[in-house]
Design an enzyme around this catalytic site. Structure first.
Site: not given
Ligand code: AMP
Ligand code: ZN
Length: 143
Positions: A101, A103
């Site tokens: 992922h 951010h």
């Protein structure tokens, strides 16, 4: 490809609720529950991959290709002064969810809640040291 015990795969599949920002056939973007700053968003590939080390180039390409438009949407809506992109890999680097992922952390000023300790060692490395390190890494980069 989804992993049974992965919380982000469950979010993609709708088994766990999320505040969805964007979705297409390749990626899913949703608000990070921690909201380090307002609009803090996570962008993930729909293909489960543990972190950057295990990510095929095409998955990385598809993920990053969506970042500018999502970043610009956050910028347009909340007009932050800036934005940090952050990707943590492995526990030692603060990775807590093992599905890749990125951010997106909009920045509203020095005391907005985001902080990173960054010590410079510019005086500890000569130009030769830098060349040697670059050579060691560069020789390992696979074509
Ligand atoms: P990292 O520490 O880089 O692995 O980031 C994982 C992030 O996932 C943290 O910032 C958490 O706040 C966030 N997170 C964990 N569970 C959820 C969830 N169910 N919904 C949204 N964000 C989550
Ligand atoms: Zn997953």
């Amino acid at each position: 490809m989804s992993h049974d015990d992965c919380i982000f795969c469950k979010i993609i599949d709708g088994e766990i609720p999320s505040a969805k920002v964007y979705e297409d056939e390749k990626v899913y973007a949703f608000l990070d529950i921690s909201q380090v700053t307002k609009g803090h968003t996570l962008v993930i590939p729909k293909t489960h991959t543990k972190n950057i080390y295990e990510t095929p180039p095409e998955v990385a390409q598809e993920l990053f290709a969506r970042i500018p438009k999502i970043a610009n949407a956050i910028k347009d809506v909340y007009q932050p002064q800036g934005m940090n992109l952050l990707n943590n890999n492995e526990k030692a680097a603060d990775q807590s969810v093992f599905h890749l992922h990125l951010h997106l952390i909009p920045r509203y000023g020095k005391d907005d809640g985001y902080a990173i300790n960054w010590t410079t060692h510019v005086d500890d490395y000569s130009q030769e040291d830098l060349q040697q390190i670059a050579k060691e890494i560069g020789e390992r980069v696979q074509a």
